[in-house]
Design a protein around this motif. Structure first.
Motif, PDB file in Angstrom:
ATOM      1  N   THR A 174     -44.977  25.868-112.986  1.00  0.00           N
ATOM      2  CA  THR A 174     -43.637  26.097-112.442  1.00  0.00           C
ATOM      3  C   THR A 174     -42.706  26.791-113.428  1.00  0.00           C
ATOM      4  O   THR A 174     -41.593  27.170-113.051  1.00  0.00           O
ATOM      5  CB  THR A 174     -43.011  24.754-112.034  1.00  0.00           C
ATOM      6  OG1 THR A 174     -43.011  23.864-113.163  1.00  0.00           O
ATOM      7  CG2 THR A 174     -43.804  24.124-110.896  1.00  0.00           C
ATOM      8  N   ASN A 175     -43.148  26.934-114.674  1.00  0.00           N
ATOM      9  CA  ASN A 175     -42.334  27.604-115.697  1.00  0.00           C
ATOM     10  C   ASN A 175     -40.962  26.951-115.841  1.00  0.00           C
ATOM     11  O   ASN A 175     -39.941  27.626-115.905  1.00  0.00           O
ATOM     12  CB  ASN A 175     -42.169  29.093-115.382  1.00  0.00           C
ATOM     13  CG  ASN A 175     -43.476  29.838-115.449  1.00  0.00           C
ATOM     14  OD1 ASN A 175     -44.320  29.546-116.289  1.00  0.00           O
ATOM     15  ND2 ASN A 175     -43.675  30.779-114.531  1.00  0.00           N
ATOM     16  N   ALA A 208     -36.935  34.183-102.722  1.00  0.00           N
ATOM     17  CA  ALA A 208     -38.256  34.276-102.103  1.00  0.00           C
ATOM     18  C   ALA A 208     -39.359  34.211-103.145  1.00  0.00           C
ATOM     19  O   ALA A 208     -40.441  33.691-102.900  1.00  0.00           O
ATOM     20  CB  ALA A 208     -38.365  35.564-101.297  1.00  0.00           C
ATOM     21  N   ASP A 209     -39.085  34.758-104.345  1.00  0.00           N
ATOM     22  CA  ASP A 209     -40.092  34.764-105.400  1.00  0.00           C
ATOM     23  C   ASP A 209     -40.086  33.475-106.221  1.00  0.00           C
ATOM     24  O   ASP A 209     -40.987  33.248-107.016  1.00  0.00           O
ATOM     25  CB  ASP A 209     -39.870  35.963-106.346  1.00  0.00           C
ATOM     26  CG  ASP A 209     -40.057  37.283-105.595  1.00  0.00           C
ATOM     27  OD1 ASP A 209     -40.768  37.263-104.570  1.00  0.00           O
ATOM     28  OD2 ASP A 209     -39.496  38.292-106.039  1.00  0.00           O
ATOM     29  N   ALA A 210     -39.030  32.649-106.082  1.00  0.00           N
ATOM     30  CA  ALA A 210     -38.931  31.440-106.897  1.00  0.00           C
ATOM     31  C   ALA A 210     -40.026  30.454-106.520  1.00  0.00           C
ATOM     32  O   ALA A 210     -40.368  30.309-105.348  1.00  0.00           O
ATOM     33  CB  ALA A 210     -37.556  30.778-106.701  1.00  0.00           C
ATOM     34  N   PRO A 211     -40.592  29.735-107.489  1.00  0.00           N
ATOM     35  CA  PRO A 211     -41.662  28.778-107.183  1.00  0.00           C
ATOM     36  C   PRO A 211     -41.132  27.597-106.388  1.00  0.00           C
ATOM     37  O   PRO A 211     -39.991  27.177-106.541  1.00  0.00           O
ATOM     38  CB  PRO A 211     -42.143  28.333-108.572  1.00  0.00           C
ATOM     39  CG  PRO A 211     -40.992  28.610-109.480  1.00  0.00           C
ATOM     40  CD  PRO A 211     -40.299  29.808-108.919  1.00  0.00           C
ATOM     41  N   ALA A 212     -41.986  27.068-105.562  1.00  0.00           N
ATOM     42  CA  ALA A 212     -41.614  25.915-104.749  1.00  0.00           C
ATOM     43  C   ALA A 212     -41.451  24.690-105.634  1.00  0.00           C
ATOM     44  O   ALA A 212     -42.061  24.564-106.683  1.00  0.00           O
ATOM     45  CB  ALA A 212     -42.672  25.658-103.679  1.00  0.00           C
ATOM     46  N   PRO A 259     -41.996  21.140-107.143  1.00  0.00           N
ATOM     47  CA  PRO A 259     -43.188  20.294-107.212  1.00  0.00           C
ATOM     48  C   PRO A 259     -43.027  19.079-106.319  1.00  0.00           C
ATOM     49  O   PRO A 259     -41.917  18.719-105.935  1.00  0.00           O
ATOM     50  CB  PRO A 259     -43.252  19.902-108.696  1.00  0.00           C
ATOM     51  CG  PRO A 259     -41.892  20.132-109.216  1.00  0.00           C
ATOM     52  CD  PRO A 259     -41.286  21.230-108.412  1.00  0.00           C
ATOM     53  N   PRO A 260     -44.140  18.406-105.993  1.00  0.00           N
ATOM     54  CA  PRO A 260     -44.066  17.265-105.085  1.00  0.00           C
ATOM     55  C   PRO A 260     -43.138  16.168-105.582  1.00  0.00           C
ATOM     56  O   PRO A 260     -42.539  15.465-104.795  1.00  0.00           O
ATOM     57  CB  PRO A 260     -45.522  16.780-105.019  1.00  0.00           C
ATOM     58  CG  PRO A 260     -46.347  17.958-105.410  1.00  0.00           C
ATOM     59  CD  PRO A 260     -45.517  18.742-106.360  1.00  0.00           C
ATOM     60  N   GLN A 261     -43.038  15.996-106.919  1.00  0.00           N
ATOM     61  CA  GLN A 261     -42.213  14.916-107.420  1.00  0.00           C
ATOM     62  C   GLN A 261     -40.745  15.102-107.061  1.00  0.00           C
ATOM     63  O   GLN A 261     -40.000  14.129-106.959  1.00  0.00           O
ATOM     64  CB  GLN A 261     -42.351  14.796-108.943  1.00  0.00           C
ATOM     65  CG  GLN A 261     -43.729  14.354-109.393  1.00  0.00           C
ATOM     66  CD  GLN A 261     -44.676  15.515-109.565  1.00  0.00           C
ATOM     67  OE1 GLN A 261     -44.398  16.609-109.101  1.00  0.00           O
ATOM     68  NE2 GLN A 261     -45.804  15.269-110.206  1.00  0.00           N
ATOM     69  N   MET A 262     -40.295  16.377-106.867  1.00  0.00           N
ATOM     70  CA  MET A 262     -38.894  16.630-106.574  1.00  0.00           C
ATOM     71  C   MET A 262     -38.510  16.152-105.189  1.00  0.00           C
ATOM     72  O   MET A 262     -37.343  15.971-104.882  1.00  0.00           O
ATOM     73  CB  MET A 262     -38.594  18.133-106.718  1.00  0.00           C
ATOM     74  CG  MET A 262     -38.582  18.630-108.152  1.00  0.00           C
ATOM     75  SD  MET A 262     -37.282  17.864-109.113  1.00  0.00           S
ATOM     76  CE  MET A 262     -35.853  18.567-108.312  1.00  0.00           C
TER      77      MET A 262
END
Length: 304
Positions: free
Chosen positions: A238-239, A64-68, A70-73
């Motif tokens: 996104t780290n 739940a805490d993980a970043p979404a 990116p659009p390129q993915m």
């Protein structure tokens, strides 16, 4: 003193009573360490059972805490040139569209100029054949103003020179003898005016090709710098340094430089090619001007 035989049974009985009274205490002391061990053994399965649901409930928390992504993915694994152009940043996309339009216009200009120069040379060849059959200055002017050669620079030069001689005659000026050189000089000025307009006509579009050829790579580089900067900002947000996340954004940025080179390289080639054609036709007009002035000079010497 008491007799030992009589006292011995009493001592034995007293020792037995003492042992009987102290036995429960020893039993409790011996059982005491075992009780906590048994309680610990019994509590362990219960603790594990209670901890298992808690761990299961806590497991999804990191997701739940993980970043979404990116659009390129979203398009990872199926990238193409068109897809990268569609997914590019707004600024990079504007740069790409502008460069593509410049490239299209450059190719259109190439085709147009090739057709123009081809028709120009063919018309000039036909005019020279007709011009060399002229018997007088009036014939030169008539051939130059013919509808067949309308718009041809050489025909316009011949018409301008013949018209200038005719205007001098109509003005009552002498066109032969001592005034011959003055007439030829005015005819040369009329031809020079046609030549200047010819230079503007032939060089139309060259400034555009020069601009695209010189600035196209830098415009594409601007799009690349902006796209890579945005990609690095996305990496920081996104780290992650996963190549699958970084590569699409950088590829989209580099596509802008590729399009810039695609627009610039043909423009430079076309510019150099057309400059060569313009110089060649300019040399041809210079030769015709010399031929025209000689023909007019001969006619004036003959008094025509």
């Amino acid at each position: 003193m008491l007799d030992n035989k009589r006292t011995t049974p009493f001592i034995a009985l007293f020792g037995a009573l003492v042992l009987m009274t102290s036995a429960p205490a020893f039993a409790q002391d011996a059982a005491a360490p075992a009780a906590p061990a048994a309680d610990a053994a019994a509590a362990a399965p219960a603790a594990d059972a209670a901890a298992a649901p808690a761990d299961a409930a806590a497991a999804p928390a990191p997701a739940a805490d993980a970043p979404a992504d990116p659009p390129q993915m979203k398009n990872a694994g199926k990238l193409s040139v068109i897809q990268m152009a569609l997914d590019a940043q707004a600024v990079v996309k504007v740069v790409m569209i502008g460069l593509v339009l410049c490239s299209i216009f450059s190719w259109t200009l190439l085709v147009t100029k090739l057709l123009e120069y081809g028709a120009l040379n063919r018309a000039s060849d036909r005019f020279l054949e007709a011009f060399r059959t002229a018997k007088s200055i009036n014939d030169m002017g008539r051939i130059g103003m013919s509808d067949e050669f309308e718009g041809n620079p050489l025909a316009d030069m011949a018409a301008a020179a013949a018209q200038e001689v005719e205007l001098s005659r109509q003005a009552g000026l002498a066109v032969t003898g001592a005034h011959r050189d003055s007439v030829i000089h005015r005819a040369e000025n009329a031809v020079a005016a046609v030549q200047s307009s010819l230079g503007r006509r032939l060089s139309s579009g060259m400034q555009f090709l020069a601009s695209v050829g010189s600035s196209g790579p830098f415009i594409g580089l601007f799009g690349t710098v902006y796209g890579i900067m945005t990609s690095f900002i996305g990496i920081a947000n996104t780290n992650t340094t996963n190549l699958a996340v970084v590569a699409p954004g950088i590829a989209e940025a580099l596509l802008a430089t590729g399009i810039g080179l695609f627009a610039a390289i043909p423009s430079v080639i076309f510019y150099n090619y057309f400059q060569t054609r313009i110089s060649a036709y300019g040399a041809r007009t210079e030769g015709f001007v010399a031929e025209l002035m000689n023909a007019i000079s001969r006619q004036l010497d003959k008094g025509a």
